[in-house]
Design a protein around this motif. Structure first.
Motif, mmCIF file in Angstrom:
data_model
loop_
_atom_site.group_PDB
_atom_site.id
_atom_site.type_symbol
_atom_site.label_atom_id
_atom_site.label_comp_id
_atom_site.label_asym_id
_atom_site.label_seq_id
_atom_site.Cartn_x
_atom_site.Cartn_y
_atom_site.Cartn_z
ATOM 1 N N UNK A 1 0.749 -1.333 0.060
ATOM 2 C CA UNK A 1 0.138 0.156 -0.005
ATOM 3 C C UNK A 1 0.857 1.228 -0.185
ATOM 4 N N UNK A 2 2.302 1.015 0.238
ATOM 5 C CA UNK A 2 3.078 2.389 0.210
ATOM 6 C C UNK A 2 3.460 2.542 -1.455
ATOM 7 N N UNK A 3 3.061 1.547 -2.214
ATOM 8 C CA UNK A 3 3.513 1.863 -3.586
ATOM 9 C C UNK A 3 2.196 2.783 -4.264
ATOM 10 N N UNK A 4 2.465 3.376 -5.504
ATOM 11 C CA UNK A 4 1.478 4.224 -6.256
ATOM 12 C C UNK A 4 0.331 3.381 -6.194
ATOM 13 N N UNK A 5 -0.832 4.218 -6.364
ATOM 14 C CA UNK A 5 -2.212 3.559 -6.268
ATOM 15 C C UNK A 5 -2.239 2.914 -7.712
ATOM 16 N N UNK A 6 -2.680 1.713 -7.854
ATOM 17 C CA UNK A 6 -2.954 1.024 -9.020
ATOM 18 C C UNK A 6 -4.739 1.383 -9.394
ATOM 19 N N UNK A 7 -5.068 0.844 -10.703
ATOM 20 C CA UNK A 7 -6.345 1.113 -11.061
ATOM 21 C C UNK A 7 -6.839 -0.233 -11.413
ATOM 22 N N UNK A 8 -8.026 -0.697 -10.957
ATOM 23 C CA UNK A 8 -8.385 -2.149 -11.475
ATOM 24 C C UNK A 8 -9.920 -1.966 -11.846
ATOM 25 N N UNK A 9 -10.163 -2.712 -12.746
ATOM 26 C CA UNK A 9 -11.673 -2.798 -13.105
ATOM 27 C C UNK A 9 -12.495 -3.790 -12.618
ATOM 28 N N UNK A 10 -13.395 -3.561 -11.715
ATOM 29 C CA UNK A 10 -14.057 -4.684 -10.925
ATOM 30 C C UNK A 10 -15.115 -5.164 -12.351
ATOM 31 N N UNK A 11 -16.155 -4.184 -12.824
ATOM 32 C CA UNK A 11 -16.441 -4.412 -14.084
ATOM 33 C C UNK A 11 -15.992 -3.362 -15.225
ATOM 34 N N UNK A 12 -17.091 -3.695 -16.388
ATOM 35 C CA UNK A 12 -16.522 -2.512 -17.185
ATOM 36 C C UNK A 12 -17.021 -1.105 -16.833
ATOM 37 N N UNK A 13 -17.914 -1.262 -15.727
ATOM 38 C CA UNK A 13 -18.393 0.267 -15.248
ATOM 39 C C UNK A 13 -18.203 0.210 -13.987
ATOM 40 N N UNK A 14 -17.052 -0.079 -13.557
ATOM 41 C CA UNK A 14 -16.803 0.047 -11.929
ATOM 42 C C UNK A 14 -15.315 -0.137 -11.837
ATOM 43 N N UNK A 15 -14.625 0.884 -11.268
ATOM 44 C CA UNK A 15 -13.073 0.660 -11.016
ATOM 45 C C UNK A 15 -12.836 0.990 -9.546
ATOM 46 N N UNK A 16 -11.556 0.569 -9.166
ATOM 47 C CA UNK A 16 -11.303 0.725 -7.706
ATOM 48 C C UNK A 16 -9.835 1.056 -8.036
ATOM 49 N N UNK A 17 -9.361 1.732 -6.905
ATOM 50 C CA UNK A 17 -7.967 2.319 -6.785
ATOM 51 C C UNK A 17 -7.493 1.669 -5.358
ATOM 52 N N UNK A 18 -6.871 0.347 -5.423
ATOM 53 C CA UNK A 18 -6.509 -0.331 -4.226
ATOM 54 C C UNK A 18 -5.603 -1.462 -4.581
ATOM 55 N N UNK A 19 -4.521 -1.572 -3.776
ATOM 56 C CA UNK A 19 -3.660 -2.796 -3.766
ATOM 57 C C UNK A 19 -4.165 -4.192 -3.602
ATOM 58 N N UNK A 20 -5.297 -4.117 -2.915
ATOM 59 C CA UNK A 20 -5.761 -5.487 -2.395
ATOM 60 C C UNK A 20 -6.942 -5.666 -3.257
ATOM 61 N N UNK A 21 -6.615 -6.060 -4.479
ATOM 62 C CA UNK A 21 -7.812 -6.558 -5.570
ATOM 63 C C UNK A 21 -7.604 -7.740 -6.337
ATOM 64 N N UNK A 22 -8.430 -8.649 -6.182
ATOM 65 C CA UNK A 22 -8.278 -9.602 -7.399
ATOM 66 C C UNK A 22 -9.857 -9.641 -7.835
ATOM 67 N N UNK A 23 -10.116 -10.102 -8.895
ATOM 68 C CA UNK A 23 -11.324 -9.951 -9.680
ATOM 69 C C UNK A 23 -12.334 -10.832 -8.835
ATOM 70 N N UNK A 24 -11.597 -11.994 -8.226
ATOM 71 C CA UNK A 24 -12.668 -12.868 -7.582
ATOM 72 C C UNK A 24 -12.787 -12.465 -6.016
ATOM 73 N N UNK A 25 -12.455 -11.151 -5.906
ATOM 74 C CA UNK A 25 -12.609 -10.841 -4.231
ATOM 75 C C UNK A 25 -14.045 -10.886 -3.809
#
Ligand SMILES: Nc1ncnc2c1ncn2[C@@H]1O[C@H](COP(=O)(O)OP(=O)(O)OP(=O)(O)O)[C@@H](O)[C@H]1O
Ligand SMILES: [Mg+2]
Length: 364
Positions: free
Chosen positions: A322-346
């Motif tokens: 979490x001390x690294x720059x924020x990544x951007x992940x797609x939860x769906x095509x219309x939903x993103x989060x910016x969090x290091x703790x993310x896998x699509x099957x969370x």
């Protein structure tokens, strides 16, 4: 209403306030946001998260700040490259504004009708003089001719926003109206230039709950009637659930989560959003003792943010990355989060997401 054309687009918006005798204040960082045609887009986050600074950056109302963006466009026009003269016409004619504090936003020595009629004259084609002398004469001597198109339109707009006895109220001064009526006047004034976008910065925060609900419902239906898109700034996720098609959740100057409102309310994926949802009683997961669970702590000083994710000092699931720059992940095509703790099957239940929140029905 989803998938419509983008109207207002920002990519990588950054706003910095220079400070003479200390580190600069980085108020907003890397904000991407698209307001689409016909949508109400909620911008939500706790105090100091950068909502108003983002709105003011769009309208170029931040004289004392450095504003940078890879893109800041309205209807494909580069707002950062516009001349101040063109920007003045964009404000009002293309992008209307509603602020929280109607008493200071409205002119106390002009009648409300006069203030709306002035916007009508300046931003629509009613063929009435807008020269300085004509306006000064109206303002201080004659008032607007009540048979003129601009005055008639002002009265009509007051009726449209739900002010009873609009032709009489148009001749009253802001202090003669209630807080709720003044907010309605601000909506009428924002609509008066026939804009495509309205930016509403906490338009109902100062009002009591029933008046707030009426005004938001009115705003929502006016947007549909007038085909206006709205950027609705609020600190209240309940308001977002009732009013918005999409939502951007900000924390300490950065976007944490963004997407369709029902997706975010049914599958909140960022720990900060989960905390926000739990802080509103009707959507919260309550612990066994009946206490509401909220995220303890407060936002960092913008001059002294931790590296990486600004939420990490408060985050219940923070880890080394979490001390690294924020990544951007797609939860769906219309939903993103910016969090290091993310896998699509969370999945919600396994990650500790609030089960109640997943069952919420979001009204459109
Ligand atoms: N003129 C300014 N000079 C220096 N810092 C500023 C200025 N305006 C805002 N800031 C800082 O920018 C950050 C974001 O402020 P902003 O007003 O956008 O918050 P907000 O999300 O609108 O909060 P609120 O819900 O309280 O209205 C804050 O840390 C604030 O102190
Ligand atoms: Mg604000």
């Amino acid at each position: 209403m989803t998938g419509s054309d983008p109207l207002l687009e920002m990519r990588d918006l950054a706003v910095t306030f220079p400070v003479d005798d200390g580190p600069d204040i980085q108020a907003v960082e890397s904000v991407d946001l698209t307001l689409r045609q016909g949508e109400v887009h909620g911008l939500v986050g706790e105090s100091g998260s950068g909502k108003s600074v983002t709105a003011r950056a769009i309208l170029r109302l931040l004289d004392d700040a450095r504003v940078n963006a890879d893109e800041l466009t309205f209807d494909s026009t580069d707002l950062l490259a516009q001349s101040e003269k063109d920007m003045r016409s964009t404000r009002g004619a293309e992008i209307g504004m509603i602020f929280q504090d109607s008493l200071s936003a409205l002119n106390p020595v002009m009648t409300v009708g006069e203030q709306i009629a002035e916007v009508v004259r300046h931003h629509t084609d009613v063929g009435e003089s807008t020269g300085t002398l004509s306006e000064l004469r109206r303002k201080y001597i004659t008032g607007t001719d009540e048979t003129s198109e601009s005055w008639k339109r002002a009265v009509e707009l007051l009726e449209i926003v739900g002010i009873p006895d609009a032709s009489t109220r148009a001749s009253e001064y802001p202090h003669q109206l209630s807080g709720g009526q003044r907010q309605r006047v601000m909506i009428a004034q924002a609509l008066a230039g026939d804009p495509s976008v309205i930016i509403a910065d906490e338009p109902t925060t100062a009002l009591d709950v029933t008046v707030e609900a009426d005004i938001l419902a009115e705003l929502r239906s006016l947007c549909d009637d007038f085909d206006v898109s709205v950027l609705l700034i609020t600190h209240d996720l309940g308001v977002v659930a009732e009013t918005c098609d999409r939502v951007t959740v900000m924390y300490s100057g950065s976007v944490m989560e963004q997407g369709l409102t029902d997706s975010i309310f049914t599958s909140p994926s960022h720990p900060y959003t989960e905390g926000l949802l739990q802080s509103i009683p009707e959507y919260s997961a309550q612990s066994n003792d009946g206490e509401l669970r909220t995220t303890p702590g407060s936002a960092p000083d913008p001059r002294n943010r931790p590296d990486g994710c600004p939420f990490r000092d408060r985050c219940p699931i923070a880890f080394d990355a979490c001390s690294k720059p924020l990544p951007t992940h797609s939860v769906t095509d219309d939903h993103i989060i910016r969090c290091h703790d993310f896998t699509n099957d969370r999945p919600g239940d396994a990650s500790g997401k609030p089960q109640q929140a997943q069952e919420i029905e979001v009204s459109e």
